[in-house]
Scaffold this active site. Structure first.
Site, PDB file in Angstrom:
ATOM      1  N   SER A 118       0.954  -1.307  -0.069  1.00  0.00           N
ATOM      2  CA  SER A 118       0.064  -0.162  -0.195  1.00  0.00           C
ATOM      3  C   SER A 118       0.917   1.359  -0.009  1.00  0.00           C
ATOM      4  O   SER A 118       1.649   1.331   0.682  1.00  0.00           O
ATOM      5  CB  SER A 118      -0.923   0.046   1.076  1.00  0.00           C
ATOM      6  OG  SER A 118      -1.649   1.126   1.153  1.00  0.00           O
ATOM      7  N   LYS A 157     -14.047  -4.468   1.038  1.00  0.00           N
ATOM      8  CA  LYS A 157     -14.709  -3.361   0.689  1.00  0.00           C
ATOM      9  C   LYS A 157     -16.348  -3.784   0.775  1.00  0.00           C
ATOM     10  O   LYS A 157     -17.125  -3.065   0.802  1.00  0.00           O
ATOM     11  CB  LYS A 157     -14.645  -2.823  -0.752  1.00  0.00           C
ATOM     12  CG  LYS A 157     -13.261  -2.038  -0.812  1.00  0.00           C
ATOM     13  CD  LYS A 157     -12.896  -1.736  -2.039  1.00  0.00           C
ATOM     14  CE  LYS A 157     -11.366  -1.199  -1.809  1.00  0.00           C
ATOM     15  NZ  LYS A 157     -11.058   0.102  -2.705  1.00  0.00           N
ATOM     16  N   ASP A 213     -14.108   5.637  -3.864  1.00  0.00           N
ATOM     17  CA  ASP A 213     -13.624   5.021  -4.859  1.00  0.00           C
ATOM     18  C   ASP A 213     -14.275   5.638  -6.338  1.00  0.00           C
ATOM     19  O   ASP A 213     -13.497   5.692  -7.292  1.00  0.00           O
ATOM     20  CB  ASP A 213     -13.758   3.326  -4.897  1.00  0.00           C
ATOM     21  CG  ASP A 213     -12.348   3.189  -4.126  1.00  0.00           C
ATOM     22  OD1 ASP A 213     -11.328   3.647  -3.789  1.00  0.00           O
ATOM     23  OD2 ASP A 213     -12.693   1.649  -3.714  1.00  0.00           O
ATOM     24  N   ALA A 272     -15.567  -8.179 -10.305  1.00  0.00           N
ATOM     25  CA  ALA A 272     -16.996  -8.141  -9.542  1.00  0.00           C
ATOM     26  C   ALA A 272     -16.732  -8.182  -8.031  1.00  0.00           C
ATOM     27  O   ALA A 272     -17.914  -8.357  -7.287  1.00  0.00           O
ATOM     28  CB  ALA A 272     -18.020  -8.994  -9.686  1.00  0.00           C
ATOM     29  N   GLY A 273     -15.621  -7.633  -7.351  1.00  0.00           N
ATOM     30  CA  GLY A 273     -15.452  -7.426  -6.154  1.00  0.00           C
ATOM     31  C   GLY A 273     -15.753  -6.108  -5.676  1.00  0.00           C
ATOM     32  O   GLY A 273     -16.592  -5.314  -6.522  1.00  0.00           O
ATOM     33  N   ARG A 278     -13.857 -14.237 -12.533  1.00  0.00           N
ATOM     34  CA  ARG A 278     -13.808 -15.517 -12.175  1.00  0.00           C
ATOM     35  C   ARG A 278     -15.053 -16.214 -11.565  1.00  0.00           C
ATOM     36  O   ARG A 278     -15.581 -17.321 -12.084  1.00  0.00           O
ATOM     37  CB  ARG A 278     -12.773 -15.780 -11.100  1.00  0.00           C
ATOM     38  CG  ARG A 278     -12.398 -17.060 -10.735  1.00  0.00           C
ATOM     39  CD  ARG A 278     -11.292 -17.109  -9.725  1.00  0.00           C
ATOM     40  NE  ARG A 278     -11.737 -16.314  -8.588  1.00  0.00           N
ATOM     41  CZ  ARG A 278     -10.785 -16.283  -7.201  1.00  0.00           C
ATOM     42  NH1 ARG A 278      -9.759 -16.867  -7.459  1.00  0.00           N
ATOM     43  NH2 ARG A 278     -11.156 -15.557  -6.165  1.00  0.00           N
TER      44      ARG A 278
HETATM   45  N1  LIG Z   1      -6.372   2.280  -7.328  1.00  0.00           N
HETATM   46  C1  LIG Z   1      -7.078   2.388  -6.327  1.00  0.00           C
HETATM   47  O1  LIG Z   1      -7.404   3.293  -5.661  1.00  0.00           O
HETATM   48  C2  LIG Z   1      -7.879   1.179  -6.068  1.00  0.00           C
HETATM   49  C3  LIG Z   1      -8.906   1.244  -5.303  1.00  0.00           C
HETATM   50  C4  LIG Z   1      -9.763   0.103  -5.124  1.00  0.00           C
HETATM   51  C5  LIG Z   1      -9.215  -1.304  -5.652  1.00  0.00           C
HETATM   52  N2  LIG Z   1      -7.949  -1.180  -6.232  1.00  0.00           N
HETATM   53  C6  LIG Z   1      -7.454  -2.414  -6.724  1.00  0.00           C
HETATM   54  O2  LIG Z   1      -8.421  -3.349  -7.510  1.00  0.00           O
HETATM   55  C7  LIG Z   1      -8.427  -4.581  -7.126  1.00  0.00           C
HETATM   56  C8  LIG Z   1      -9.538  -5.048  -6.690  1.00  0.00           C
HETATM   57  O3  LIG Z   1      -9.947  -4.656  -5.344  1.00  0.00           O
HETATM   58  P1  LIG Z   1     -11.185  -5.052  -4.581  1.00  0.00           P
HETATM   59  O4  LIG Z   1     -11.148  -4.335  -3.227  1.00  0.00           O
HETATM   60  O5  LIG Z   1     -12.181  -4.761  -5.257  1.00  0.00           O
HETATM   61  O6  LIG Z   1     -10.886  -6.489  -3.959  1.00  0.00           O
HETATM   62  P2  LIG Z   1     -12.100  -7.785  -3.965  1.00  0.00           P
HETATM   63  O7  LIG Z   1     -13.234  -7.333  -3.333  1.00  0.00           O
HETATM   64  O8  LIG Z   1     -11.203  -8.774  -3.057  1.00  0.00           O
HETATM   65  O9  LIG Z   1     -12.338  -8.512  -5.180  1.00  0.00           O
HETATM   66  C9  LIG Z   1     -11.264  -9.063  -6.135  1.00  0.00           C
HETATM   67  C10 LIG Z   1     -11.628  -9.017  -7.333  1.00  0.00           C
HETATM   68  O10 LIG Z   1     -10.564  -9.931  -7.893  1.00  0.00           O
HETATM   69  C11 LIG Z   1     -10.737 -11.294  -8.527  1.00  0.00           C
HETATM   70  N3  LIG Z   1      -9.853 -12.311  -8.350  1.00  0.00           N
HETATM   71  C12 LIG Z   1      -9.001 -12.425  -6.950  1.00  0.00           C
HETATM   72  N4  LIG Z   1      -8.158 -13.399  -7.286  1.00  0.00           N
HETATM   73  C13 LIG Z   1      -8.422 -14.035  -8.769  1.00  0.00           C
HETATM   74  C14 LIG Z   1      -7.790 -14.868  -9.356  1.00  0.00           C
HETATM   75  N5  LIG Z   1      -6.794 -15.746  -8.841  1.00  0.00           N
HETATM   76  N6  LIG Z   1      -8.258 -15.214 -10.524  1.00  0.00           N
HETATM   77  C15 LIG Z   1      -9.261 -14.498 -11.055  1.00  0.00           C
HETATM   78  N7  LIG Z   1      -9.962 -13.586 -10.426  1.00  0.00           N
HETATM   79  C16 LIG Z   1      -9.537 -13.014  -9.204  1.00  0.00           C
HETATM   80  C17 LIG Z   1     -11.982 -11.314  -7.698  1.00  0.00           C
HETATM   81  O11 LIG Z   1     -12.849 -12.732  -8.462  1.00  0.00           O
HETATM   82  P3  LIG Z   1     -13.947 -13.339  -7.598  1.00  0.00           P
HETATM   83  O12 LIG Z   1     -15.331 -12.435  -7.615  1.00  0.00           O
HETATM   84  O13 LIG Z   1     -13.989 -14.741  -8.482  1.00  0.00           O
HETATM   85  O14 LIG Z   1     -13.404 -13.609  -6.252  1.00  0.00           O
HETATM   86  C18 LIG Z   1     -12.699 -10.419  -7.422  1.00  0.00           C
HETATM   87  O15 LIG Z   1     -13.336 -10.088  -8.979  1.00  0.00           O
HETATM   88  C19 LIG Z   1      -7.045  -4.841  -6.306  1.00  0.00           C
HETATM   89  O16 LIG Z   1      -5.923  -4.972  -6.920  1.00  0.00           O
HETATM   90  C20 LIG Z   1      -6.898  -3.396  -5.571  1.00  0.00           C
HETATM   91  O17 LIG Z   1      -5.546  -2.976  -5.114  1.00  0.00           O
HETATM   92  C21 LIG Z   1      -7.303  -0.143  -6.379  1.00  0.00           C
END
Ligand SMILES: NC(=O)c1ccc[n+]([C@@H]2O[C@H](COP(=O)([O-])OP(=O)(O)OC[C@H]3O[C@@H](n4cnc5c(N)ncnc54)[C@H](OP(=O)(O)O)[C@@H]3O)[C@@H](O)[C@H]2O)c1
Length: 307
Positions: free
Chosen positions: A26, A77, A131, A157-158, A181
Site C-alpha cells: 500500500s 470493501k 472510489d 466483480a469485487g 472468475r
Molecule cells: N487504485 C485504487 O485506488 C484502487 C481502489 C480500489 C481497488 N484497487 C485495486 O482493485 C483490485 C480489486 O480490489 P477489491 O477491493 O475489489 O478486491 P476484492 O473485493 O477482493 O475483489 C477481488 C476481485 O479480483 C478477482 N480475483 C481475485 N483473485 C483472482 C484470481 N486468482 N483469478 C481471477 N480473479 C481473481 C475476484 O474474483 P472473484 O469474485 O471470483 O473472487 C474479484 O473480482 C485490487 O488490485 C486493488 O488493489 C485499487
C-alpha cells in the site's frame, strides 16, 4: 523513514489506518502522512494486515481505540457494509465501503472524531465510498477517455469493480461487459445494473464489438507471476482504445505491458488512489486535502520520484 513522516508522533497523535490483506504494497501511508505533515496535523496513518475473518473486530477495535478513520482495501470493501454502524449515500449507491469515518455524538448530532474532542461521547462508524468518483476522474485525466457513451469491458466483480460498474452505469456508459472468475457475482451485478439503469446495456462475458475502455478491477497483477486478468484469445487487446488497471503497485502490470504493446493508451491506478484518498482525508479532517503534496508523495513512493 526517508521523509521523517513519524516525527510528530506523540501521546496526542490522532490515528488513521488502512486495513487489507495483503497490505504491504500500500502507498496510502506515504500519501496520507505527507498530507498530515503538510497541514501541520499531529496525525499518523498506518497499514494493518487484517484477516477478513476478523474485519468486524478490527473496525470495532479502531473505534474503541479512538481512531479517526479507516480505509479498506482488498478483500474488505463488500464485507465492510455489514460491519459499520451507518452507511453514507455513496456507500449505499455504489455498494461498497472503502472509507470509514468515526463520528462522535454531540447533542444528538454526529461529528467526525478528528474534528472535535470525542472524550466520553458515543462513537459510531460511518461507511463511505470515495472510489467511484475517484475512478471517473482518473479515467478522464489519465486515459483522456470520456466514460459517458463509451463501451467498457470491466474485469472483476469485487468491491472496487462493483462500485466502478454502478458508477459507470450512472455516468451513462453505452454498453458494459462484465467478466469475473466467479460468474454468479458478475450476473448478480449485471441484474442490479439492468434494474437501476435500464438505458445501459449490460452483458456477462466478452464483447463481440470493440470497446473504448478495458478496466481491470481484479487483484490479478498484484503478485508477480499472476496471469492476465482477461483471456486475450477471446478478446485481443488491440480491440480496446484504452486500458486502465486499478492496480498501482507494480506500477506496470503484465496487463499494462501487453496493452501498451497492443497500441492501447494505458494508465495504472495511482490517479484513482490519489483522488479516493484525498476525499477520505477531507472527511476525516474537515480540511481541504493538499492534493499536490499527496500526488508527489505517491510519485516518490511508487516511482521513486515525481512523474
Ligand atoms: N487504485 C485504487 O485506488 C484502487 C481502489 C480500489 C481497488 N484497487 C485495486 O482493485 C483490485 C480489486 O480490489 P477489491 O477491493 O475489489 O478486491 P476484492 O473485493 O477482493 O475483489 C477481488 C476481485 O479480483 C478477482 N480475483 C481475485 N483473485 C483472482 C484470481 N486468482 N483469478 C481471477 N480473479 C481473481 C475476484 O474474483 P472473484 O469474485 O471470483 O473472487 C474479484 O473480482 C485490487 O488490485 C486493488 O488493489 C485499487
Amino acid at each position: 523513514m526517508a521523509h521523517g513522516y513519524l516525527r510528530h508522533l506523540s501521546a496526542g497523535t490522532r490515528l488513521c489506518a488502512v486495513f487489507g490483506q495483503p497490505i504491504r504494497h500500500s502507498a496510502s501511508p506515504a500519501m496520507h502522512n505527507a498530507a498530515f505533515e503538510a497541514a501541520g496535523l499531529d496525525w499518523a496513518y498506518v497499514a494493518c494486515e487484517v484477516d477478513p475473518t476478523y474485519l468486524g473486530e478490527a473496525i470495532t477495535g479502531a473505534r474503541r481505540m479512538g481512531f479517526c478513520g479507516l480505509n479498506l482495501t482488498v478483500p474488505h470493501k463488500l464485507e465492510a457494509i455489514e460491519w459499520v454502524d451507518e452507511l453514507d449515500e455513496s456507500a449505499k449507491a455504489w455498494g461498497a465501503v472503502n472509507t470509514v469515518a468515526f463520528e462522535a455524538e454531540v447533542d444528538g448530532e454526529w461529528f467526525p472524531v478528528g474534528q472535535i474532542d470525542p472524550t466520553g461521547r458515543a462513537i459510531r462508524s460511518k461507511g463511505y465510498n470515495t472510489d467511484a468518483d475517484a475512478l471517473i476522474r482518473a479515467l478522464k485525466e489519465d486515459l483522456r477517455i470520456e466514460p459517458r457513451s463509451a463501451r467498457v469491458l470491466l474485469l472483476g466483480a469485487g468491491g472496487a469493480a462493483r462500485a466502478a460498474a454502478l458508477k459507470l452505469a450512472d455516468e451513462g456508459v453505452l454498453e458494459l461487459w462484465l467478466v469475473n472468475r466467479t460468474i454468479p457475482k458478475a450476473q448478480e451485478l449485471a441484474t442490479e445494473i439492468s434494474h437501476r439503469y435500464p438505458a445501459v446495456t449490460v452483458d456477462v462475458g466478452y464483447p463481440e464489438s470493440d470497446v473504448e475502455i478495458i478496466l481491470n478491477g481484479t487483484s490479478l497483477g498484484l503478485k508477480s507471476g499472476d496471469p492476465l486478468p482477461l483471456d486475450v484469445d477471446r478478446f485481443p487487446l488491440e480491440r480496446a482504445d484504452g486500458v486502465y488497471d486499478m492496480i498501482y503497485r507494480p506500477a506496470v502490470t503484465p496487463l499494462l505491458t501487453a496493452a501498451h504493446a497492443a497500441g492501447c493508451q494505458t494508465a495504472n491506478g495511482l490517479g484513482m488512489l490519489l483522488y479516493q484518498g484525498a476525499a477520505a482525508w477531507e472527511l476525516w479532517t474537515g480540511r481541504q486535502a493538499p492534493i499536490e503534496v499527496m500526488r508527489e508523495a505517491l510519485g516518490r513512493e511508487v516511482y521513486g520520484g515525481p512523474r
